[in-house]
Design an enzyme around this catalytic site. Structure first.
Site, short mmCIF file in Angstrom:
data_model
loop_
_atom_site.label_atom_id
_atom_site.label_comp_id
_atom_site.label_asym_id
_atom_site.label_seq_id
_atom_site.Cartn_x
_atom_site.Cartn_y
_atom_site.Cartn_z
N ASP A 276 -15.66 22.50 -58.12
CA ASP A 276 -16.38 21.76 -58.89
C ASP A 276 -16.11 21.90 -60.47
O ASP A 276 -16.16 22.67 -61.19
CB ASP A 276 -17.94 22.13 -58.72
N GLY A 315 -15.54 11.55 -59.25
CA GLY A 315 -14.42 10.44 -59.07
C GLY A 315 -13.62 10.26 -60.42
O GLY A 315 -13.09 9.16 -60.45
N ASP A 336 -23.90 12.98 -59.00
CA ASP A 336 -24.78 13.48 -58.05
C ASP A 336 -25.67 12.63 -57.34
O ASP A 336 -26.49 11.90 -57.85
CB ASP A 336 -25.54 14.98 -58.43
C1 GLA Z 1 -22.70 19.51 -59.71
C2 GLA Z 1 -22.07 19.19 -58.12
C3 GLA Z 1 -23.39 19.35 -57.53
C4 GLA Z 1 -23.77 20.73 -57.17
C5 GLA Z 1 -23.80 21.39 -58.59
C6 GLA Z 1 -24.13 23.04 -58.65
O1 GLA Z 1 -23.43 18.80 -60.31
O2 GLA Z 1 -21.88 17.65 -58.33
O3 GLA Z 1 -22.95 18.75 -56.07
O4 GLA Z 1 -22.63 21.64 -56.75
O5 GLA Z 1 -22.83 21.13 -59.65
O6 GLA Z 1 -24.38 23.50 -59.83
#
Ligand code: GLA
Length: 515
Positions: A276, A315, A336
């Site tokens: 991430d 993205g 998200d």
């Molecule tokens: C980001 C990701 C989420 C999740 C959080 C965790 O926002 O997009 O899917 O993994 O981090 O902190």
């Protein structure tokens, strides 16, 4: 008199320009009580300003900076956005401090804390015109060699299926809940329906030990034992990290420890990584993103253990164009998801268009995890969620509490006929054929070519129930008098030789398989 005023103005201009040079800081208390420091480092050359604008997460070059007497303007450009997002700043100097106003670009999302900012006061802290990044912003990696695609790892021939802790548990996930979820995934029939991966998201991380090895925190006393337990149930297990120094939730991440972390996860027995981006923006430039992802792909492969590799960078930078070449089996396409109709329908219907060309066996677009069963949508809406994700050939990662799953949730997530669409071996992502309807194009017809036949989705995004008609010729069905199956009613449809008309509930779907 006139002459005097002129001289005075010239002096003010000169004095203003000279006075701006140096290092300035603003401190603001963040919502979590932390102090957020913003630093401006200005170098002034005539009327021109160059230098750095830096937050604790990110440093920007100052662009188009100009000073005019006591007022000045500059821009920053976020190269992670396509096209780059330009933000303008206007300042007014007053002795040893200035007021800075941020002008957000037109069309920027009006998110809390992201609107036009009121003036912030910056105070001079030194005359230094060189930016000295703090430890969070210091780049320590070697420049990457020119980017070369790597060969596919051969996994995820169909979109990954499983469960992830984030949507329901966020930071409350722990060893006990993961074990209980694994038990429930088996007893509910989810495992046998294909939901194989049990993925721990952010907040498992502890500190590094004296040799730099990542450890888990007190919520996860023994990761190897946990992985063994999950494997003993006939399931696989996933883990989470970031290419930056910190994860999105502020925990220890993998920057500078990529191979070491991959080795640790492999030794624990993990099978899947979600990587991430988060704070990696502080240490990588936009043109380094794909190499930073590939670095972990190589590290995972070097362990010799098979890992599904999930890219999560929302993205940015047209990830579909390079996600597979960087070694990814799937990549997030948006921000998200939230457990509500607006979020789900916007992501699923509106934000996937055009991305279908990048999906196929081994490499998938990921519109984010499922919210089915979390309570923020109606059963009809969750059925639409499941149908749409299956039309999109999306990973199916459930995000609810499996231990307390009611039958109406189970009936959605375990609909084998809909899962079969998602998992179709041809791996062709579905697309919208048309949208129309009384209420500003709220009735959408979707098709997904299958190894055998075509999946058809009749979606009603409007507030009223509606009658919808689909002609087989418009969704690419070539067989005369095809076999038509309603995948939610679980029944064959007769008398639909060339077209089918059906009532579709508001926010609902009729999903068909036509062969
Ligand atoms: C980001 C990701 C989420 C999740 C959080 C965790 O926002 O997009 O899917 O993994 O981090 O902190």
């Amino acid at each position: 008199m006139r002459r005097l005023v002129f001289c005075g103005l010239t002096f003010a201009m000169f004095a203003g320009a000279a006075d701006l040079a140096g290092t300035w800081q603003n401190e603001q208390q963040g919502r979590g009580g932390q102090i957020n420091v913003t630093t401006c480092v200005f170098k002034v050359d005539g009327n021109r300003i160059t230098g750095t604008y830096a937050t604790t997460q990110r440093a920007f070059d100052i662009e188009n900076g100009a000073v005019d007497g006591a007022t000045f303007t500059f821009q920053t450009s976020d190269g992670f956005q396509t096209p780059p997002r330009v933000i303008e700043y206007k300042g007014t100097l007053n002795g040893d401090q200035f007021e800075l106003t941020t002008v957000m670009p037109a069309g920027a999302p009006a998110r809390a804390g992201r609107g036009p900012q009121g003036p912030r006061t910056f105070k001079r802290i030194s005359a230094d015109v060189v930016f000295h990044p703090g430890p969070e912003l210091t780049r320590t990696h070697q420049p990457f060699p020119p980017f070369q695609p790597i060969v596919p790892n051969g996994f995820a021939k169909t979109p990954p299926m499983g469960w992830n802790s984030w949507n329901k548990f966020a930071e409350r996930v722990d060893d006990k809940s993961v074990r209980e979820m694994a038990d429930a995934i088996v007893s509910s029939g989810m495992r046998d329906a294909g939901y194989i991966y049990v993925n721990i998201d952010d907040t498992w991380e502890g500190k590094r030990d004296k040799d730099g090895n990542i450890t888990s925190n007190q919520k996860f006393p023994d990761m190897k034992a946990l992985a063994d337990y999950v494997h003993s149930k006939g399931l696989k297990i996933g883990i989470y990290s970031s290419p930056g120094r910190k994860t999105c939730a502020g925990f220890e991440a993998s920057y500078g420890h990529e191979q070491q972390d991959a080795n640790t996860w492999a030794a624990w027995g993990f099978d899947y990584l979600k990587y991430d981006w988060c704070s990696a923006t502080a240490v990588y430039r936009p043109d380094e993103m794909k190499s930073a992802y590939q670095k972990m792909a190589n590290a995972l492969r070097a362990t010799g253990r098979p890992f599904i590799y999930s890219l999560c960078q929302y993205g940015l930078l047209s990830v579909g164009e390079w996600g597979a070449a960087a070694g990814g089996n799937l990549w997030r396409t948006t921000g998200d998801i939230s457990d509500n109709w607006r979020s789900m329908s916007s992501i699923g219907f509106d934000q996937q268009t055009g991305r279908e060309v990048y999906a196929g066996p081994g490499h998938w677009n990921d519109p984010d995890m499922l919210e089915i069963g979390n309570g923020g949508m109606t059963t009809t809406e969750y059925r639409t969620h499941m149908s749409l994700w299956s039309m999109l050939a999306a990973p199916l990662l459930a995000g609810h509490d499996v231990r307390t799953m009611p039958d109406f949730t189970r009936d959605i997530l375990l609909n084998a006929e809909v899962i079969a669409i998602d998992q179709d071996p041809a791996g062709i992502q579905g697309t919208r054929v048309r949208k129309d309807g009384p209420d500003g194009a709220t009735l959408e017809v979707w098709k997904r070519p299958l190894a055998k036949g075509v999946a058809v989705g009749l979606f009603n995004r409007g507030p009223e129930n509606a009658q919808m008609t689909v002609k087989w010729s418009e969704v690419g069905v070539t067989s005369a008098n095809p076999k038509v199956r309603d995948l939610w009613a679980h029944r064959d449809i007769a008398n639909a030789a060339t077209e089918y008309t059906v009532n579709v509930p508001s926010h609902g779907v009729v999903m068909l398989r036509v062969e």
